[in-house]
Design an enzyme around this catalytic site. Structure first.
Site, PDB file in Angstrom:
ATOM      1  N   LYS A  13      -0.135  32.096  33.763  1.00  0.00           N
ATOM      2  CA  LYS A  13      -0.141  32.909  34.993  1.00  0.00           C
ATOM      3  C   LYS A  13      -1.348  32.568  35.867  1.00  0.00           C
ATOM      4  CE  LYS A  13      -0.221  36.841  32.705  1.00  0.00           C
ATOM      5  NZ  LYS A  13      -0.266  36.274  31.311  1.00  0.00           N
ATOM      6  N   ARG A 122      -7.280  27.320  24.834  1.00  0.00           N
ATOM      7  CA  ARG A 122      -7.861  27.719  26.131  1.00  0.00           C
ATOM      8  C   ARG A 122      -9.384  27.791  26.056  1.00  0.00           C
ATOM      9  NH1 ARG A 122      -5.585  32.730  29.445  1.00  0.00           N
ATOM     10  NH2 ARG A 122      -6.022  33.866  27.514  1.00  0.00           N
ATOM     11  N   ARG A 155     -12.840  32.398  24.795  1.00  0.00           N
ATOM     12  CA  ARG A 155     -12.798  33.860  24.922  1.00  0.00           C
ATOM     13  C   ARG A 155     -12.661  34.511  23.551  1.00  0.00           C
ATOM     14  NH1 ARG A 155      -8.382  35.044  29.621  1.00  0.00           N
ATOM     15  NH2 ARG A 155      -7.937  36.741  28.168  1.00  0.00           N
TER      16      ARG A 155
END
Ligand code: ADP
Ligand code: ADP
Ligand code: ZN
Length: 210
Positions: A13, A122, A155
């Site tokens: 997204k 990621r 993250r």
């Protein structure tokens, strides 16, 4: 154009939103990015949400709705926006309707296996928030952001335990929004599984953008 990007964590997204804002010239509003900036700044909001986000759970509806309501009241969001990561629950969707009406909801269609692959690789710039991937989108120099030279990190919520929690949360609380918006005639499905350029093309075709 006022768009909602709906899809599981790691669907791409944010990556598509960066491309879409150039095409549509509207602001990219990511609730996750706003929360991460608040955490980095150690603001009262950041201190309140850090543990929740790190564990993969959702921030409470009241806090999140208030945040989005204030952001959408700003002048740059009057003629359009891309809402990335909001709404994530039915109560959030109902609240949104009381202060803004989206034109379309883009549903990122992607299998769980691809999502896990994307999340586990990621990496994010601590300074500017740009996304990278260890396989699909490497920075030129290891660990250093191409855009700003900032440090690239993993993250906390992209670590395995939180990923499983987030997928469960997505299925239970967010996926019901697919039917919710389909019934309202707002849903547009986009195949999000191919490489980025192709997803951009799928998005343009689905929304009839040249
Ligand atoms: P992803 O890119 O993996 O979909 P986001 O950056 O959108 O994740 O969100 C990161 C985290 O921020 C979420 O797991 C959740 O804890 C919190 N968050 C973001 N948006 C919302 C929302 N609309 N409602 C509740 N929590 C949210
Ligand atoms: P979301 O905002 O939905 O959580 P992101 O845009 O952060 O997803 O993408 C998740 C990870 O997958 C990032 O590391 C990103 O570089 C990578 N990625 C995004 N789109 C694609 C794609 N079409 N093909 C391969 N990797 C992608
Ligand atoms: Zn950067």
């Amino acid at each position: 154009m006022k768009l909602i990007f709906l899809g599981p964590p790691g669907a791409g997204k944010g990556t598509l939103a960066v491309k879409a804002v150039e095409i549509l010239n509207v602001p990219h509003i990511s609730t996750g990015a706003i929360f991460r900036a608040a955490i980095a700044a150690q603001s009262p909001l950041g201190l309140k949400v850090k543990a929740i986000i790190d564990s993969g759970r959702l921030v409470d509806d009241e806090t999140t709705i208030e945040l989005v309501k204030e952001r959408l009241a700003q002048s740059d969001a009057q003629s359009g926006y891309i809402l990335d990561g909001f709404p994530r629950t039915i109560p959030q969707a109902e609240a949104l309707e009381t202060f803004s009406k989206a034109d379309k909801v883009v549903n990122f269609d992607i299998p769980d296996t691809a999502v896990v692959e994307r999340l586990s690789g990621r990496r994010v710039c601590r300074n500017c928030g740009v996304n990278y991937h260890t396989i699909f989108n490497k920075p030129k120099q290891d660990g250093v952001c191409d855009a700003c030279g900032g440090e690239i990190y993993t993250r906390e919520d992209d670590k395995e335990e939180a990923v499983q929690k987030r997928l469960t949360v997505y299925r239970e609380q967010t996926a019901p929004l697919i039917d919710y918006y389909r019934k309202k005639g707002l849903l547009v499905d986009v195949d999000a599984s191919p490489q980025v350029d192709e997803v951009v093309n799928n998005f343009k075709k689905a929304l009839d953008i040249n």
